[in-house]
Scaffold this active site. Structure first.
Site, mmCIF file in Angstrom:
data_model
loop_
_atom_site.group_PDB
_atom_site.id
_atom_site.type_symbol
_atom_site.label_atom_id
_atom_site.label_comp_id
_atom_site.label_asym_id
_atom_site.label_seq_id
_atom_site.Cartn_x
_atom_site.Cartn_y
_atom_site.Cartn_z
ATOM 1 N N GLY A 202 14.284 32.210 16.727
ATOM 2 C CA GLY A 202 15.178 32.727 17.771
ATOM 3 C C GLY A 202 16.636 33.243 17.480
ATOM 4 N N ARG B 106 13.806 37.182 -4.745
ATOM 5 C CA ARG B 106 12.506 37.855 -3.606
ATOM 6 C C ARG B 106 12.512 37.120 -2.041
ATOM 7 N NH1 ARG B 106 12.387 39.984 -7.946
ATOM 8 N NH2 ARG B 106 11.000 40.396 -9.470
ATOM 9 N N SER C 143 6.252 -6.639 2.154
ATOM 10 C CA SER C 143 6.764 -6.870 1.222
ATOM 11 C C SER C 143 8.507 -6.792 1.581
ATOM 12 C CB SER C 143 6.437 -4.712 1.270
ATOM 13 O OG SER C 143 5.882 -5.002 0.078
ATOM 14 N N ASP D 238 -0.551 2.855 9.202
ATOM 15 C CA ASP D 238 -1.168 1.929 9.759
ATOM 16 C C ASP D 238 -0.141 2.065 11.283
ATOM 17 O OD1 ASP D 238 -3.312 1.369 8.792
ATOM 18 O OD2 ASP D 238 -2.472 -1.015 7.825
ATOM 19 N N GLY E 272 0.729 -1.054 0.127
ATOM 20 C CA GLY E 272 -0.090 0.079 0.076
ATOM 21 C C GLY E 272 0.801 1.336 0.154
ATOM 22 N N ASN F 42 11.387 25.892 19.666
ATOM 23 C CA ASN F 42 11.802 24.614 20.483
ATOM 24 C C ASN F 42 12.752 24.978 20.813
ATOM 25 O OD1 ASN F 42 11.965 22.202 20.355
ATOM 26 N ND2 ASN F 42 12.876 20.662 19.469
#
Length: 955
Positions: free
Chosen positions: A756, A840, A294, A339, A198, A712
């Site tokens: 920051g 730009r 797989s 999943d 999948g 973070n």
């Protein structure tokens, strides 16, 4: 110093020209380099200038390849050496010289004496020694040089054992060519990747990572189209990939190279054809991205490989000479599965993006459900794994979830569910959301379907109920930032695993454990994955839950504890002795961040279910000083999981605004424990109150800081709430910007992001959008760096096909440089591009705070909040049992008088665990001046940004 065993060899670089401002410095420089083993072979003179070429070869026949040219020019600038008090590693060097006589060079510098700095650095190259050394020094012209014994990663092993290598700046017309890593018989390594099973969002990012990492490592990269069917068919289905062939793969969902169910590969004749096609292409390394089926097929293919080759020779399909170089097949697995059902890894490629699609859908459903006071039953994917249903239930605040690993207990579970939903409705809830996994079952292994649940709510509660089956919409869409970065880094690691593989070592699977990319035994992971279904079949649901990732079981319990209303009873007295209910204050401090409201919701509901009394402190510390404190009820936070910003209000003010009044108000409202949700300002607020405990006893209470900032940059945690939401906002903006740049042809955008003094957002967003260059405060910006960037852009645009030039993006952290602002960087790029390309700017600003929090931020918020309430209970109970001065909840003072430093802590995410570290202990690992931790895990990703942008000049 020169002898036959220590050669200086010039490989694949442009000539380096150094300018001396005076005749004296010119002659001193020539002599200095000659002492290092470089020999002057030619002198050019004119009226005012002189130039000497320095030869890097010791053989007379190699005089046509000089490397360093020292020129005397009266107009040359006089450079000043960098201060010996600073770390020269933070300064751009003009060249790196790789040598096997580093010790002799150091002795020479020490004997002169000559200023230098020496460092030992762990090596990340599996083909190199475990550690290498580097000496930083200045030549007489004050150019910073690096001498190192690190092998050249782009040279063959034979050459790196005996050669010196000089890596200088590359000119516009001379790009380094990546030299092949040769096999023992001289063949070039060829690595193929296929996607199977999948499709999953992020598969294309893994293909891109594999292709580009293989090219950088000197290998040929191939893509096998249509999965295993492409191996069986061969021919045009196996395509050699170039650098630009994977352009745009980051933003594309599904898998560009295709996937298909292949019955032929399941039979030996099909695998014989696949083996023959690989040998004919010269490929002996296969990276497979797919699910457990797989990967099982890939390992079987490897196990049969010798017998397959033998049969091909015996039947005359191939000759012995053809198969001789391919005696072993290297297999590496990447797990692509929405999943998240693979064992031995915390997360799989595509799962988080799928969770995004589910949460977007349920958020939309929630608004219409509330409008009509309806119930909705939503079916999500997951035959044997309930990860999607559980995480979606947490992230959207669903009323109930049904998963195969944890079926509802008891024969009367329908009555219990209806009673709980009725209780929610009686509290004033206008909507009911039930999420059911497609593989959900009851304790007798009978299926629980969406229709069954919809009929139950309609018949028993007479609710206007609708059923929604999301289906394959969950697989679609643009991959989120997390999946792009996960798949990219795992693709890079897969190439390294191929190069380090040996016939006697089991096939590896690239996994994510404890926030680190690791290799694990592929077949062991596949076998453990199958054990979950077996445990469910024999009704061992406890065992099935334990086979999931470490946090799965805990998060299920936390979902129940924050979702089901238990306001008529207190769980606290059942769990812990000598503990009284706490009056908990909840305050937001700092800038808004996605997940703040989710944390408040989880804290309020869990606290009330535990018997505590939560209080909302509005508008930060100014609000506390003004007495803006209100008790929170269970329904007051309904729907907050999806709300962005801060419903309580937040600002950057500190308790030092008026410590006395802060203490007074805490005593007035009898706040006995404090939960601070915010960024670095919340951390410094905790420090201020900790340091003021002697003067203000009201601060002697348990306090927890939940990190919530898009930058973070809070110490004591790997992730702060809001950073994932911000990364996705930046990613979406940059995708649109890049699309505009590509449509305009030959346009570069310099995008400024927040952060920051921390480069987290710049590095991780740069990796997610495929930025050409990333500027961060930790490295700064120099004119030399800008020159390299312009030269790289000139070369890349020159290589673009006519009429198909790609738009390119530079990411600049807002504090990367005071001098080289975003506008200046853009102007330099435009000017130096000489109309070859345009430039730009785009300053994203507060859009980076995002709108609705990402699912990951919601899930992390719930987990941190619940663990924080447990931490407060623990500290309060310990103090109550050991202190005779503890007062009751009805007294005027705090319930405890606790000076324990650990009672004021930061709740941090470390791998798959939540841990608490005192604010005092974190001072040792905090750069208070720059407001960030001294050590960061994400800096390792900066090198990958450069590698995947073909910036070998920055590696």
């Amino acid at each position: 110093m020169q002898d036959q065993s220590s050669k200086i060899v010039l490989e694949q670089i442009s000539h380096l020209t150094l300018t001396a401002p005076t005749d004296e410095i010119y002659h001193a420089s020539v002599a200095w380099f000659e002492q290092l083993g470089l020999r002057a072979i030619l002198t050019e003179t004119s009226a005012d200038t002189k130039a000497t070429w320095l030869q890097l070869f010791c053989e007379e026949t190699s005089t046509h390849d000089p490397a360093i040219k020292i020129a005397y020019s009266p107009s040359g600038l006089r450079k000043l050496p960098h201060s010996t008090k600073m770390d020269w590693r933070s300064v751009p060097a003009i060249a790196t010289i790789i040598t096997n006589t580093l010790k002799a060079i150091e002795e020479l510098f020490a004997s002169l004496p000559w200023a230098y700095q020496r460092y030992s650095i762990p090596s990340k190259d599996p083909l190199a020694q475990s550690e290498y050394s580097a000496i930083y020094t200045h030549d007489p012209m004050n150019n910073l040089l690096i001498f190192t014994d690190k092998p050249n990663p782009f040279a063959s092993k034979k050459k790196t054992e005996t050669a010196h290598h000089v890596e200088a700046e590359h000119t516009e017309t001379q790009r380094p060519q990546f030299q092949a890593l040769e096999q023992p018989d001289g063949r070039k390594r060829k690595i193929a990747i296929l996607t199977s099973g999948g499709d999953a969002p992020g598969m294309n990012a893994s293909v891109r990572g594999v292709v580009r990492a293989a090219i950088v490592r000197g290998c040929d990269a191939y893509a096998v189209h249509e999965g295993y069917q492409g191996l069986v068919d061969g021919g045009k289905m196996i395509k050699k990939m170039g650098w630009d062939d994977v352009q745009g793969y980051l933003t594309t969902g599904g898998t560009v190279i295709g996937t298909a169910r292949c019955k032929a590969f399941r039979e030996r004749p099909g695998r014989l054809s696949a083996a023959k096609n690989l040998v004919l292409e010269g490929i002996d390394a296969l990276i497979v991205c797919g699910g457990d089926g797989s990967l099982t097929g890939a390992d079987l293919f490897r196990a049969e490989w010798p017998s397959l080759l033998e049969e091909l020779v015996n039947t005359g399909e191939l000759t012995q000479e053809q198969v001789e170089p391919f005696s072993n097949l290297n297999i590496v697995g990447l797990v692509g599965s929405i999943d998240n059902d693979m064992a031995c890894t915390d997360i799989t490629i595509g799962a988080v993006t799928c969770l995004h699609r589910i949460c977007e859908s349920i958020d939309s459903i929630s608004s219409t459900a509330s409008s009509h006071s309806r119930a909705f039953v939503v079916e999500v994917m997951g035959r044997h794994c309930g990860w999607l249903a559980l995480m979606a239930g947490i992230a959207t605040g669903a009323d109930f979830i049904f998963i195969p690993e944890r079926p509802p207990s008891g024969e009367d579970w329908q009555d219990n569910m209806c009673a709980e939903i009725k209780r929610h409705r009686d509290l004033g809830k206008r909507k009911t959301i039930v999420i059911v996994c497609e593989g959900a079952i009851d304790s007798n292994l009978n299926p629980i379907t969406a229709k069954d649940l919809a009929d139950l709510l309609t018949d028993h509660l007479h609710l206007d109920t609708r059923m929604t089956i999301l289906g394959h919409v969950q697989r679609g869409g643009v991959p989120c930032a997390f999946d792009r970065n996960l798949a990219t880094m795992q693709g890079v690691e897969a190439v390294e695993a191929v190069l380090a593989s040996r016939p006697d070592v089991p096939s590896p699977m690239i996994a994510m454990n404890e926030n680190k990319i690791v290799r694990t035994d592929l077949m062991k992971a596949v076998a453990l994955t199958g054990e979950v279904a077996k445990a469910i079949a024999r009704k061992d649901f406890i065992g099935a839950m334990e086979l999931r990732d470490p946090a799965f079981n805990q998060q299920y319990d936390q979902f129940i504890a924050t979702t089901l209303s238990s306001n008529e009873r207190s769980l606290l007295t059942h769990d812990k002795e000598n503990c009284q209910p706490l009056r908990i204050g909840i305050i937001n401090v700092g800038a808004p961040a996605g997940g703040m409201n989710a944390a408040v919701r989880a804290a309020v509901r869990y606290a009330r279910n535990r018997g505590h009394i939560p209080f909302a402190i509005h508008n930060g510390f100014p609000g506390l000083i003004a007495g803006q404190v209100k008790e929170m009820q269970w329904m007051d936070v309904d729907g907050w999981m999806a709300h962005g910003g801060s419903e309580l209000g937040t600002n950057r003010d500190q308790p030092s605004l008026d410590l006395g009044m802060v203490s007074y108000q805490l005593q007035k409202f009898n706040i006995q424990s404090l939960l601070l949700i915010g960024g670095f300002e919340a951390y410094t607020a905790c420090l201020e109150m900790y340091n003021a405990r002697e003067s203000y006893p009201a601060f002697c209470m348990p306090m927890v800081h939940i990190p919530a900032t898009i930058s973070n940059n809070v110490p004591g945690t790997e992730y702060s709430l809001g950073c994932d939401t911000s990364l996705n906002a930046i990613m979406e903006a940059c995708d649109a910007i890049k699309q505009s740049a590509t449509a305009s042809r030959k346009r570069v955008f310099v995008v400024e992001v927040h952060g920051g003094k921390s480069g987290f957002l710049a590095v991780m967003s740069g990796l997610a959008v495929g930025a050409t260059s990333v500027y961060i405060p930790e490295e700064g910006i120099s004119l030399t760096r800008l020159q390299k960037d312009v030269a790289h852009l000139c070369q890349r645009y020159a290589e673009d096909a006519e009429g198909k030039s790609q738009g390119r993006v530079f990411i600049r952290s807002e504090a990367a440089s005071r001098t080289y602002t975003t506008d200046i960087v853009s102007a330099i790029i435009k000017e130096e591009g000489h109309q070859q390309f345009d430039s730009r700017t785009a300053i994203l600003g507060h859009i980076q705070q995002g709108n609705s929090p990402s699912p990951l931020d919601r899930v992390r918020a719930m987990r941190l909040a619940v663990c924080s309430i447990d931490f407060m209970e623990e500290k309060a109970c310990l103090s109550s049992s050991s202190s005779s001065s503890a007062s009751s909840a009805s007294s005027s003072g705090p319930v405890v008088y606790n000076k324990d430093p650990d009672s004021i802590s930061v709740a941090g995410i470390h791998g798959s665990n939540v841990s608490f570290t005192s604010v005092e202990a974190l001072l040792k690992s905090t750069d208070m001046k720059n407001r960030k931790p001294t050590q960061t895990w994400w800096m390792d990703y900066k090198r990958s940004c450069n590698l995947l942008a073909r910036r070998t000049d920055l590696l």
